[in-house]
Structure formats: C-alpha cells, structure tokens
Enzyme design. Sequence first.
Site, PDB file in Angstrom:
ATOM      1  N   ASN A   8       0.869  -1.175   0.000  1.00 20.46           N
ATOM      2  CA  ASN A   8       0.000   0.000   0.000  1.00 20.46           C
ATOM      3  C   ASN A   8       0.909   1.229   0.000  1.00 20.46           C
ATOM      4  OD1 ASN A   8      -1.672   2.150   0.556  1.00 20.46           O
ATOM      5  ND2 ASN A   8      -2.662   1.233   2.330  1.00 20.46           N
ATOM      6  N   LYS A  15       3.288   0.946   3.153  1.00 18.07           N
ATOM      7  CA  LYS A  15       2.852  -0.052   4.121  1.00 18.07           C
ATOM      8  C   LYS A  15       2.832  -1.415   3.434  1.00 18.07           C
ATOM      9  CE  LYS A  15       0.070   3.328   6.616  1.00 18.07           C
ATOM     10  NZ  LYS A  15      -1.275   3.712   7.097  1.00 18.07           N
ATOM     11  N   ARG A  92      -2.555  -2.072  -3.502  1.00 13.07           N
ATOM     12  CA  ARG A  92      -3.604  -1.055  -3.481  1.00 13.07           C
ATOM     13  C   ARG A  92      -3.229  -0.030  -4.547  1.00 13.07           C
ATOM     14  NH1 ARG A  92      -3.170   4.465  -0.389  1.00 13.07           N
ATOM     15  NH2 ARG A  92      -5.181   5.386  -0.912  1.00 13.07           N
ATOM     16  N   ASP A 149      -9.007   1.662  -5.307  1.00 16.35           N
ATOM     17  CA  ASP A 149      -9.789   2.496  -4.403  1.00 16.35           C
ATOM     18  C   ASP A 149     -11.011   3.091  -5.079  1.00 16.35           C
ATOM     19  OD1 ASP A 149      -8.899   2.434  -1.796  1.00 16.35           O
ATOM     20  OD2 ASP A 149      -7.316   3.900  -2.099  1.00 16.35           O
ATOM     21  N   HIS A 203     -14.425   7.930   6.117  1.00 19.48           N
ATOM     22  CA  HIS A 203     -13.013   7.544   6.211  1.00 19.48           C
ATOM     23  C   HIS A 203     -12.263   8.807   6.626  1.00 19.48           C
ATOM     24  CE1 HIS A 203      -9.176   5.582   4.856  1.00 19.48           C
ATOM     25  NE2 HIS A 203      -8.833   6.860   4.818  1.00 19.48           N
ATOM     26  N   LEU A 204     -11.786   8.854   7.858  1.00 22.14           N
ATOM     27  CA  LEU A 204     -11.186  10.061   8.399  1.00 22.14           C
ATOM     28  C   LEU A 204      -9.730   9.802   8.761  1.00 22.14           C
ATOM     29  CD1 LEU A 204     -14.131  11.222  10.690  1.00 22.14           C
ATOM     30  CD2 LEU A 204     -13.625  11.904   8.336  1.00 22.14           C
ATOM     31  N   GLY A 205      -8.832  10.445   8.032  1.00 21.36           N
ATOM     32  CA  GLY A 205      -7.408  10.331   8.282  1.00 21.36           C
ATOM     33  C   GLY A 205      -6.740  11.542   7.669  1.00 21.36           C
ATOM     34  N   GLY A 207      -6.068  11.850   4.656  1.00 19.87           N
ATOM     35  CA  GLY A 207      -7.056  12.039   3.595  1.00 19.87           C
ATOM     36  C   GLY A 207      -8.411  11.658   4.154  1.00 19.87           C
TER      37      GLY A 207
END
Length: 267
Positions: A8, A15, A92, A149, A203-205, A207
């Site tokens: 990823n 990762k 990914r 994605d 999806h909270l990060g 991004g």
Amino acid sequence: TEAVLTLNAGSSSLKFALYAARSDAAGPARIANGEIEGIDDTPMLTIRDAAGKITVDRKLAAGLDHEALLHVVLAWIAGQPAGLSLVAAGHRVVHGGTKFSGPVTINDAVLTELRRLIPFAPLHQPCQVALIEAVAAEYPSTPQVACFDTAIHSTLPEVAARFPLPRWLWDEGVRRYGFHGLSYEFVLGTNAAFRRGKTIIAHLGHGASITAFQEGVSIETTMGFTPTGGLMMGTRSGDLDPGVVLYLLREHGCSVEDLDRIVNADS
C-alpha cells in the site's frame, strides 16, 4: 513458507504485510507487517511479527524513492530464516478509471492503463506503478493483483458521477470517481447491517471522505475527480470555489506546480 506480499503505497509512506499463502477457516495468517513512514524526509522502517512485536525499527537513508525502499523490504524478506517464498503480490492502486470495477491480475495491458491514469492521481499512481514494475523485475514469474480504491464507486449513478461541465470533458473521463474504496469495503464487511438499507461511512485520516451506501452499493461520495476533492483534509483543501484557482492564476501568476502545492500540501 509460501507467502503473499501486500503493498500500500501512499504519497509519503509505504505499508506492507506478508501472509501465508494458504488460509485456514479463520482466514489468511499474517506472518509480518510494517511500514516506512516519512519518505519525503527521513524514512523510518518498522516491522512487526505475527504477534505484533516490533522486530525492526530503524532509520533509512534520506532521498530514497518508493522503488528503492521496496528493495529494502524485499531484501528483508529474502533474509528471513524461515525461507519465505513469494508466490503472489497484491497492490492497493488509487485510480482504476472506468475500466476496472474490481481486482484484476496485472498484465502489460493493465499496466499500460494504470500509467495512462497517472494524470488523474499524480500524487499516488506513479509510486504504485513503480512498485508493480519493481516487483515484476525482481520476481518476473510471480503474479500480481491490483485492487482499486475507485472500484467500489463504479456503481455511482450518472447524476452523482457527472460534474456540471461541458460534455467533452465527461467524454474525456473528467467525472467523479471517488476513492478510499478498500477502506469502505473493509467496513462494509465487518457488519452485515451496514449492507442493508441506507448507511453513511466516513473515512477520516490524513485524507478524508464520506460515502453514502444503499444496500451496500455506493450511490454518492465526497471525493471527486482526484483525491484532492471533497472534505477539508490534513494538507488538502478539498472542494474550492473555482474562482479561487482563477484568482491565483490571474493575480499571482501561479504555475501548475504552485497550484498543486497549495491545494495538496499547504492547505
């Protein structure tokens, strides 16, 4: 031990995880996982064993790109005493365009399409393509799979996918694609209730995005043509009045690179 490598690649991180190729009733067994953070500064490599214990934690040389850092990971795999044999690799990939609505085995035609999509996701797609090419060079007979994605959002109705722009831009592929699909798929898989009725998932990060699902199908999402759009994020502006961009062009003489930095790194 036959193993599958999953990768990823983010704009500033890499990762990875190793899984036993053969699964039992509980699913695939993780052998190890890790990450390289701070690629644009001083990369730090961390690797954990199957129990979560940190076995590697060290700084790497500055200035290494994703491909060079992948070779560090592959060298670590090759040096394991268990005699790991890499039998597949999964990636990914941020952008699958309109052609890929699910995972695909990577061949020359797929790789050509992934390269064509680089302008649609310039922060992420180049490093992900580079990793695919690097694995192929190191393990030419090992199958690789791309997981996208954007794939989960291939169900977006046209009213959600279209921007209010001239038709020729739609024909050229300028539309809402949506992202973070692998994260959404994971969340949907954790509870059958999420796949019934109407569900909103965030999806909270670094991004961030939000997607509306109906019966587990994506029908509306905040990210658009690129991962820059939608919600305000860690360093990305999210959606803007297009007049702001025109102002920066007219009054500040901003270049493409200047605009890219402002909306993706400085906001």
